[in-house]
Design a protein around this motif. Structure first.
Motif, short mmCIF file in Angstrom:
data_model
loop_
_atom_site.label_atom_id
_atom_site.label_comp_id
_atom_site.label_asym_id
_atom_site.label_seq_id
_atom_site.Cartn_x
_atom_site.Cartn_y
_atom_site.Cartn_z
N LEU A 192 -5.06 2.21 14.26
CA LEU A 192 -4.31 1.49 13.23
C LEU A 192 -4.19 2.32 11.96
CD1 LEU A 192 -5.73 -2.12 13.63
CD2 LEU A 192 -3.48 -1.30 14.31
N GLN A 193 -5.26 3.01 11.62
CA GLN A 193 -5.20 3.84 10.43
C GLN A 193 -4.22 5.00 10.62
OE1 GLN A 193 -9.03 4.50 8.83
NE2 GLN A 193 -8.26 5.40 6.95
N GLN A 194 -4.21 5.57 11.82
CA GLN A 194 -3.24 6.62 12.11
C GLN A 194 -1.81 6.08 12.03
OE1 GLN A 194 -4.25 8.48 15.83
NE2 GLN A 194 -6.35 8.89 15.19
N PHE A 195 -1.63 4.85 12.48
CA PHE A 195 -0.30 4.26 12.39
C PHE A 195 0.11 4.05 10.93
CE2 PHE A 195 2.17 0.34 11.83
CZ PHE A 195 3.37 0.80 12.35
N ALA A 196 -0.84 3.58 10.11
CA ALA A 196 -0.54 3.39 8.69
C ALA A 196 -0.10 4.71 8.06
CB ALA A 196 -1.78 2.83 7.97
N GLU A 197 -0.77 5.79 8.41
CA GLU A 197 -0.39 7.09 7.88
C GLU A 197 0.99 7.50 8.36
OE1 GLU A 197 -0.24 10.57 5.90
OE2 GLU A 197 -1.73 8.97 5.62
N ALA A 198 1.28 7.25 9.66
CA ALA A 198 2.59 7.60 10.20
C ALA A 198 3.70 6.79 9.53
CB ALA A 198 2.61 7.38 11.71
N ARG A 256 3.59 5.45 6.53
CA ARG A 256 3.70 5.92 5.14
C ARG A 256 4.59 7.16 5.05
NH1 ARG A 256 1.43 9.55 1.63
NH2 ARG A 256 0.31 10.62 3.32
N GLN A 257 4.37 8.09 5.95
CA GLN A 257 5.17 9.31 5.94
C GLN A 257 6.61 9.04 6.34
OE1 GLN A 257 3.32 12.53 8.08
NE2 GLN A 257 1.31 12.17 7.17
N LEU A 258 6.81 8.15 7.31
CA LEU A 258 8.15 7.84 7.79
C LEU A 258 9.02 7.25 6.67
CD1 LEU A 258 10.05 7.65 10.28
CD2 LEU A 258 9.14 5.34 10.64
N ILE A 259 8.41 6.36 5.85
CA ILE A 259 9.15 5.69 4.79
C ILE A 259 9.18 6.51 3.50
CG2 ILE A 259 9.23 3.59 3.36
CD1 ILE A 259 10.10 3.23 6.25
N GLY A 260 8.20 7.39 3.34
CA GLY A 260 8.13 8.16 2.11
C GLY A 260 7.37 7.46 1.00
N ALA A 261 6.46 6.54 1.37
CA ALA A 261 5.65 5.83 0.39
C ALA A 261 4.36 6.60 0.12
CB ALA A 261 5.32 4.43 0.88
N ARG A 262 3.76 6.33 -1.02
CA ARG A 262 2.51 7.00 -1.35
C ARG A 262 1.33 6.35 -0.65
NH1 ARG A 262 0.24 8.53 -7.43
NH2 ARG A 262 -1.59 9.69 -6.70
N TYR A 263 1.39 5.03 -0.52
CA TYR A 263 0.28 4.30 0.08
C TYR A 263 0.79 3.36 1.17
CZ TYR A 263 -1.83 5.67 -4.38
OH TYR A 263 -2.26 6.37 -5.46
N CYS A 264 -0.07 3.12 2.17
CA CYS A 264 0.23 2.12 3.20
C CYS A 264 -1.08 1.48 3.61
CB CYS A 264 0.90 2.77 4.41
SG CYS A 264 1.33 1.58 5.73
N ALA A 265 -1.02 0.21 3.97
CA ALA A 265 -2.20 -0.50 4.44
C ALA A 265 -1.80 -1.49 5.53
CB ALA A 265 -2.90 -1.22 3.30
N ILE A 266 -2.73 -1.74 6.42
CA ILE A 266 -2.54 -2.75 7.46
C ILE A 266 -3.68 -3.74 7.35
CG2 ILE A 266 -2.49 -3.21 9.95
CD1 ILE A 266 -1.30 -0.43 10.32
N GLY A 267 -3.34 -5.01 7.19
CA GLY A 267 -4.35 -6.07 7.17
C GLY A 267 -4.29 -6.84 8.47
N VAL A 268 -5.44 -6.96 9.15
CA VAL A 268 -5.53 -7.72 10.40
C VAL A 268 -6.16 -9.07 10.08
CG1 VAL A 268 -6.48 -7.79 12.74
CG2 VAL A 268 -5.79 -5.60 11.73
N ALA A 269 -5.45 -10.14 10.44
CA ALA A 269 -5.89 -11.49 10.07
C ALA A 269 -7.00 -12.00 10.97
CB ALA A 269 -4.70 -12.45 10.12
#
Length: 399
Positions: free
Chosen positions: A40-46, A48-61
């Motif tokens: 999941l963390q690797q996906f968040a990084e991918a 982030r890079q795909l969109i060009g954002a500085r930060y990304c996070a995934i919250g699992v409920a």
């Protein structure tokens, strides 16, 4: 078609290819990962890079979708994460997204009415894109991106929505795997409780009767039958039965695991079997001193080693035995037991005592998603190798 239209089309095709690549990676890495969090963390990084954002996070409920069970980030350094402190649990905008079915795109995060502020030492975050992650009608969590130069676009929103659908399936599969692993841990715990119950029955029942019989016959011998060879032999058998029943009780309860941990318990087991079997040499090598593993993993490794050494003692006619327990990297524990005995044909399927033991070991290893390899041949000795994944058992240990 104009050059500009061609460039736009090519960019859309390229973006679509990147999107499919990221989605494929989600499924592959989460299902292959022993923890799920790493993927999941690797996906968040991918993302982030795909969109060009500085930060990304995934919250699992959590179940029910009212708070967050897990929160994984990309773009923050370890020192920044340490300074921020505890992970969020679903307040403010994060909680709002757990209730929404549609994305939320903001130019200034701090100006939204549900904004709960940010912790001290948290980097500033203004532009924001949040997308709920749902599976059918079930809330699984949300994905958040912040700080994109120029702000987020409708195209970014559509891209993350498309990714969130793939992510929903992958998270759902991961949750099912976690439940399965919890059931396995419960099964192993139940097996150990049953073994303990049998051990107590042996100790408090059969062993006491045998000891009492030995004491009465010993008293009888002192008074009436000092020279009776049959009586002397019977007393010897009773004494041996007491020793064997105590060994069985100790083997069933495996108290050494509680007292000495996995490495200490295995060292004791190897030495006990060496004495019983009369092996010339029996070595135990390991690199797990002080390491803590989950109860189900510790129990499985110990039981597999116990069964393998019992087989070597009863069937191998060995002189030398070596046991190694090595942690390779962060995610693999490898148990290897080698003897120089008579060997056997692993391909035989006869349900004799030895092969029943092998089937039991294979089942224990399989339950923990490990692998078991047995290499042997008549006259060539035997090597048993059992590998166990380590990392997902940390989930069980932390519960």
């Amino acid at each position: 078609m104009s050059d500009n239209q061609l460039e736009v089309l090519q960019e859309q095709i390229s973006a679509g290819a990147r999107l499919r690549g990221v989605a494929d990676r989600i499924h592959t890495e989460i299902l292959a990962s022993q923890t799920g969090e790493e993927a999941l963390q690797q996906f968040a990084e991918a993302a982030r890079q795909l969109i060009g954002a500085r930060y990304c996070a995934i919250g699992v409920a959590r179940a029910g979708g009212e708070s967050l069970e897990e929160f994984l980030t990309a773009g923050l350094t370890p020192s920044e994460l340490e300074a921020i402190g505890a992970k969020p649990r679903g307040a403010g905008i994060l909680g709002l997204l757990l209730q929404r079915e549609t994305p939320l795109r903001l130019e200034k995060l701090s100006q939204h009415t549900s904004s709960a502020g940010i912790p001290a030492h948290h980097p500033p975050m203004e532009s924001f894109l949040g997308v709920p992650i749902r599976y059918d009608q079930t809330v699984l969590g949300s994905i958040y991106l912040t700080e994109k130069p120029g702000g987020f676009t409708e195209e970014d929103e559509r891209t993350i929505q498309a990714l969130s659908m793939h992510l929903a399936v992958a998270i759902r599969n991961w949750q099912l795997l976690k439940r399965q692993r919890a059931l396995v841990a419960g099964l192993i715990a139940a097996q150990e409780e049953e073994r303990r119950a049998v051990a107590y029955d042996l100790h408090d029942g059969l062993t006491q009767y045998v000891m009492a019989a030995h004491m009465h016959l010993a008293a009888f011998q002192r008074v009436y039958g000092k020279d009776d060879e049959d009586l002397t032999l019977g007393l010897k058998y009773l004494k041996d039965a007491v020793v064997e029943s105590r060994r069985l009780v100790n083997g069933l309860r495996s108290l050494a695991l509680d007292d000495m941990g996995l490495a200490g318990a295995l060292a004791q087991l190897v030495q006990e079997e060496k004495v019983r079997a009369g092996w010339v040499e029996a070595d135990f090598l390991h690199n797990v001193e002080g390491e803590r593993f989950s109860p189900s993993l510790v129990t499985a490794v110990y039981r597999v080693a116990q069964e393998a050494l019992t087989n070597a003692r009863k069937h191998a006619v060995a002189q030398q035995v070596q046991v190694t327990l090595l942690q390779e990297g962060a995610n693999l524990l490898l148990l290897t037991i080698t003897d120089d005995g008579c060997g056997f044909d692993p391909g035989r399927t006869h349900a004799d005592e030895k092969h029943i033991g092998l089937h039991g070991m294979a089942e224990r290893v399989r339950l923990l998603e490990g692998t078991l390899l047995i290499e042997s041949a008549p006259g060539k000795g035997t090597q048993l190798s059992a590998s166990f994944p380590v990392s997902y058992h940390e989930e069980e240990k932390q519960r």
